[in-house]
Design a protein around this motif. Sequence first.
Motif, PDB file in Angstrom:
ATOM      1  N   MET A 166      48.142  79.974  78.463  1.00 39.66           N
ATOM      2  CA  MET A 166      48.388  79.579  77.076  1.00 39.66           C
ATOM      3  C   MET A 166      47.218  79.892  76.148  1.00 39.66           C
ATOM      4  O   MET A 166      47.397  80.102  74.955  1.00 39.66           O
ATOM      5  N   GLU A 167      46.018  79.960  76.689  1.00 38.74           N
ATOM      6  CA  GLU A 167      44.824  79.890  75.840  1.00 38.74           C
ATOM      7  C   GLU A 167      44.711  80.957  74.757  1.00 38.74           C
ATOM      8  O   GLU A 167      44.179  80.713  73.684  1.00 38.74           O
ATOM      9  N   LYS A 168      45.250  82.151  75.057  1.00 39.48           N
ATOM     10  CA  LYS A 168      45.143  83.237  74.092  1.00 39.48           C
ATOM     11  C   LYS A 168      45.905  82.948  72.794  1.00 39.48           C
ATOM     12  O   LYS A 168      45.621  83.529  71.752  1.00 39.48           O
ATOM     13  N   TYR A 169      46.870  82.067  72.878  1.00 37.62           N
ATOM     14  CA  TYR A 169      47.768  81.855  71.745  1.00 37.62           C
ATOM     15  C   TYR A 169      47.543  80.532  71.015  1.00 37.62           C
ATOM     16  O   TYR A 169      48.245  80.214  70.069  1.00 37.62           O
ATOM     17  N   VAL A 170      46.586  79.750  71.491  1.00 40.39           N
ATOM     18  CA  VAL A 170      46.361  78.437  70.861  1.00 40.39           C
ATOM     19  C   VAL A 170      44.879  78.258  70.521  1.00 40.39           C
ATOM     20  O   VAL A 170      44.027  78.993  71.020  1.00 40.39           O
TER      21      VAL A 170
END
Length: 302
Positions: A116-120
């Motif tokens: 998820m980290e790339k998008y949040v």
Amino acid sequence: MLETEICGIKFKNPVFLASGIMGETGSALKRIAKGGAGAVTTKSIGLNPNPGHRNPTIVEVYGGFLNAMGLPNPGIDEYLEEIKEVRAELNRMNVKIIGSVYGKNEEEFAEVAKRMEKYVDIIELNISCPHAKGYGATIGQNPELSYSVCKAVKKSVKVPVFAKLTPNVTDIIEIAQAVVDAGVDGLVAINTVRGMAIDIKAKKPILGNKFGGLSGKAIKPIGIKVVWDLYENFDVPIIGVGGIMNGEDAIEYMMAGASAVQIGSGVYYRGYDIFKKVCDEIIDFLKEENLTLKEIVGIAHE
Ligand code: DHB
């Protein structure tokens, strides 16, 4: 007047959408962004698709809602498509995204957070759902498990990680100490309060899951006390959540020590633009009192 910086991230205002409602699809997040939120928090997302609990999953009670959705979600891979669809537009509106993550164990938490980290902008760990057996309920009630989940996630991502705490414990400071020791960048408090409602004609609990989490006005004093205690004991930013309906409620949380707040149930009572309304109410108060946002955070402790 409400711009604020938390963990090096600049927010246009400190009034965010809480996890759980309106966070299931990209278009719902967009709708909340248009309502004036400084950040939106996704529904808690797991590794695999999860249908959730059987109906009924939500019931209105005095002072709020009791819900046991069972963490329904399409799984991280499919959910990322929802975020990708709206990320650019949210960037244009200067609205940040907080990705709520849950898992059965530390490996699952770390894996979902990593994907998820790339998008949040921030990862929020839902170690505190009040009823989902095997999906985190016991994690947030156990300091050792809370520590290892937070530690594993901290190792696997670079974005700031916040742990969302459950009030359904004897000593919340013990749990908070464990997650702070694990290196989390901030705390979110509180998740819902465990509760039950019974249909006296049917002579059985109303919710399909029998019990669930209480949100709304009724839990605000519980949240205020938790935020107060966290502020007294730790030096990390706190996001306050639980029963915020208006600017006064938000200010109360800030005076207890919250740098920002999240709103969930309030959306039902005041509409999608509750975020804009609450921001305007905070601004009116600050002007009246000739204070800045920074000055009111924790002011009640002085
Ligand atoms: C659910 C999850 C939560 O963290 C909560 O506070 C209430 C309900 C759920 O999906 O069932």
